[in-house]
Structure formats: structure tokens, C-alpha cells
Design an enzyme around this catalytic site. Sequence first.
Site, PDB file in Angstrom:
ATOM      1  CG  ASP A  68      -1.967 -51.434 -73.143  1.00 15.26           C
ATOM      2  OD1 ASP A  68      -2.488 -51.763 -74.219  1.00 15.26           O
ATOM      3  OD2 ASP A  68      -1.498 -50.305 -72.921  1.00 15.26           O
ATOM      4  CG  ASP A  90     -13.428 -90.668 -47.213  1.00 11.78           C
ATOM      5  OD1 ASP A  90     -13.871 -90.870 -46.072  1.00 11.78           O
ATOM      6  OD2 ASP A  90     -13.548 -91.489 -48.147  1.00 11.78           O
ATOM      7  CG  HIS A 106     -18.386 -91.329 -46.199  1.00  8.05           C
ATOM      8  ND1 HIS A 106     -18.610 -92.624 -46.612  1.00  8.05           N
ATOM      9  CD2 HIS A 106     -17.039 -91.190 -46.122  1.00  8.05           C
ATOM     10  CE1 HIS A 106     -17.448 -93.255 -46.758  1.00  8.05           C
ATOM     11  NE2 HIS A 106     -16.480 -92.401 -46.475  1.00  8.05           N
ATOM     12  CG  HIS A 164     -15.771 -93.572 -50.022  1.00 10.75           C
ATOM     13  ND1 HIS A 164     -14.844 -93.960 -49.073  1.00 10.75           N
ATOM     14  CD2 HIS A 164     -16.062 -94.696 -50.735  1.00 10.75           C
ATOM     15  CE1 HIS A 164     -14.591 -95.254 -49.206  1.00 10.75           C
ATOM     16  NE2 HIS A 164     -15.330 -95.721 -50.213  1.00 10.75           N
ATOM     17  CE  LYS A 202      -9.188 -51.917 -72.762  1.00  9.07           C
ATOM     18  NZ  LYS A 202      -7.889 -52.170 -73.427  1.00  9.07           N
ATOM     19  CD  GLU A 249      -5.932 -49.563 -72.104  1.00 12.12           C
ATOM     20  OE1 GLU A 249      -6.641 -49.317 -73.101  1.00 12.12           O
ATOM     21  OE2 GLU A 249      -5.129 -50.512 -72.054  1.00 12.12           O
TER      22      GLU A 249
END
Length: 529
Positions: A235, A43, A41, A35, A233, A370
Site C-alpha cells: 500500500d 569447482d 567440471h 570450468h 499487496k 490489504e
Amino acid sequence: MSLKEYNRKRNFKKTAEPAGKLASQAGHRFVIQKHAASRLHYDFRLELDGTLKSWAVPKGVPFAKGEKRLAVEVEDHPVSYINFEGSIPKGQYGGGTVMVWDQGNYEPLSEHPRKDLESGKLHFVLHGTKLEGEWYLVRLKDGKNWLLVRGGSDMKPVSHKLDDSSAISGRTMEAIGRNGKVWNSNRNDSPPKESKASKKPSPKASHFPTFIEPMKARLSESPQPGDWLYEIKLDGFRAVAFKNGDDVKLLSRNEKDFSAKFPDVFEAVKALPTGDAILDGEIVALDPKGRSSFQLLQAYDLGQDKPPIIYYVFDLLRFEGKDLQKLPLTERKELLAHALKGAPALIRESASLNGNVKKLLKQAQKLGIEGLIGKRPDSTYEAGRRSGDWIKLKLHQEQEMVIGGFTEPEGARHYFGSLVIGYYDKGTLLCSGKVGTGFNDTLLKSLAEQFKSIPSKECPFANLPEKSSGRYGAGITVAEMKRCRWLKPKLVCQIKFSEWTRDGKLRQPVFLGLREDKSAKEVVREKAS
């Protein structure tokens, strides 16, 4: 809970901020808004019992464990303020530019967060686009002043690029202030473009592509040195989802349309709460233990079983009008987490795994997975390339093979006996043996029907006939060739096997299913680098 003070301070005929109204449904969301009022600042707002409890934090959120920042309590805000981003006119309360710096959910670490807050100490975990981890709010003696304290372990500070851009629109503070309009998350158009003079390094706006060939991973015998992110991994079928407003496509890695094959995934992509995105992921079928199974995916395709189908997404190539391919993987991952907020349940993010890679591989082996995919955190997306920035570490031997023929059935088996399979080497199709296991009657019938459209009088393999290959007996002799039925090498299948023999054949091959997402000419013998 009252919003009287919030409404008293604002003239809603002059400001686009939402009018104060208590929310009927309770939730645990948070927002941090950058803001630029009389002083810059942040918020900090937590959703609680129908409003946003709010604090002004002059120096921003702390990242290091134990670090404290002053947080001054201000009036409660309406829950609808959680998406407010734009300009508050000068002369109005809080006049200046507001950016949604981060947004997400928070998890109170107690059963009664309201009581904790009233007693002066709230412990919570933030799950945001930029922030992840534990923080505390601790009230000081004067009542209005609090401390925002970082708990848990240190958090790596958010990169400057993301710090200077909105979590919902991708706009900079300068762009928001110059345009002045309030961000509407439901629209399908991209955020306002910035002028060349004001642009900082960021994803580039670009036309919406019709196709992007997926980046590929290189097979590696062992983990590589350096920093890597790891994922399970999967499949299944690689799939790239294109969403351009109401125009949605779900394409395989060789540009085949998957929308009819996986209609639920297609509809889920269509329902994503974003107007513009390109996702890269894998469509998988899950077994009862939650593991991806290519055999189950094949059974689903044949209409035999209805396992859970999930679209695991591991990369974001475009978002809200911007091409992200040149961004580092870590930044694409952060934006992906934001893009998938509110996504249908069958679209999930493929999470990165933390920890020692050798331990991760041992755990993966115990779970019957796998293997792992390793990715350099700073890697860009190299479309169509098998880059060394992505590697695959396999625990089980699997790869694609081209079907070039079949043998006649024997005994009680119908349709065919074994498939004759192979791979391309410098444009030449070489036989890698026969596979006769992994089939049931439905699959045998389905494959036999497909074979009818691609018969060939000529053997497609350059290395047949051949002498017996020795102790594994994988060779195909002249006598066997007379009983083979040849096919045009167009169909690709997935094969599991124990090892390669010295003469280039597969030992103990098992058929897993057809691969529609890969062209036959792409199939080569994978060799670890």
C-alpha cells in the site's frame, strides 16, 4: 590455512587469476565455477577462515534429496577468486574457460564449521542466485575424495538458460572463452556482445529506455486455477527505478519524478552495485508491525512523521544491458535476487509466498494486510497493460477516486467539510459520494492550499444533482450543491470504504491520502473479473 600450493602451481605473469593472499575478514560466501579445463567440471568453493575451501565436482551439484556427487578436494584458493571469470591460458595449470555459475552466501548448520569440516562432515544451506537449500559434504576414507549430498527436499533443476549463463555477467561459456577477458564486476559497461551466429535464446541487448509504464494487476474476486506465485499487496507509491551508470531516475507510474520526494530511496538506487538496471517496485511507509500504510506515507509527505521508508522491488525489467521483459517471471525473479545482492538496506526484494492461497489469505487477514497479488510464473512483462496474468485479491476495499469539489466547513472544523469524489466511466466523471473522515488539521490545510490553484465554476460530475440514494443517504441534492465549491478534476486520492451501494456510491468512505502517481483520467471503478 595456507595458499602456498595455490601460488606454486601458477605463473601470475601469464594468468589473470588473483595471487594468493589470506583475507583479513571472515565471511561465509560460496561460489560454483563452471570450468572447461581438460575436462568440463564444476569447482565448488566455501569461504572459511580467510580462504576458499575448494572441491572439483565432475558432474555438478545434485538436486534430488539424497543424491550424491563425487567432490575431489583441491588446494585452498584466495577469497578474491570468488569473482574470477575468464580464460586461463593453455599450458597453465587449469588452462581453459571459467564461469561464475552461481554465487551467494552459505549458512553452516553448526557453531563450529571448521571443526565439522576437519572431522569429515559439514552440513550447510546455500543461498545463491540459482541454488537454495541444504547440502552436505561427507569425506570418504581416502581423505581427498568427498561426497556432495543433497539434503532437505528435492530442488527444481535450474533452467537450461540460466545453467548456460554466468551469475555475474550473463555471458555464456562460449562468449567468455572467445573474449578471454576477466570479468570486472565494478565496471559500468555491459558484457561483451555475442555474435549472431553463436547466440542462443537469451535477453536481448537494447538501448536504455527513458520510461517504461508499469504492468498492472486485474482485480479478481477469488483465486484463479493453475500455478500462481503470490506476493503481499503493498500500500504505497508504485515506482520504477532507472539506473544507467551514474544517471539515475525514480519515476512514478505516470512518469512523475520521485527523486526529491523520496531522496533516500533515490540515493539507495544510485548506490546499487550494478551499472545498468531497471527495477519495478513500491515505495512504502511501515507501521510498527512492519505493514505498509498509505496513511503513514501521507503523513511522511506532510512532514508530520518519519516512519521507515522502504522500496520493495518485485520485478527486474533490464539488467546489465539486456531487456528482460520477454523472460518468464521466474527467471526475472532469479536475476532480481542477484541484482539486489549488496543493495542498501532500504531496498528490499518483495518475496514470493509459498503455500495454499486460501491459507495465505486467512493469514494476511489476521495480520491486517490489504491483500495478495497473484502472478503466473511464466508471465512476461506487459508494460502498461492490466494483464490477467497478474491479479489482485483484496481483503479490504480501497481504490483511487478523483476529487471534484468540497463542502464548506461546519462547527469546529476548518478549511472544508467533505470532499466530493468520483470516477470516470467511458470518459464521463461520475460522483461516488462524499468523504469527510480521515483528515487532521495539517492535512485539511495542505489540501485547501492545493485547491486554490484549481477552482472551477462548473460542477465536473455528470450525474449531479441527483435524488437521495435511499437508505445510505449518499446522494447530493440541489440544495447541497449550492454549498459546494467545485474544482478542476486533477487531484487523485486513495479511499478506503466498506462496500459499493446499489446506485454506485461508496459506503463509509475514509480518506487515506493523495496519489501523485496516477492521473485523474486513469481512475475508473474497479470491478472484479
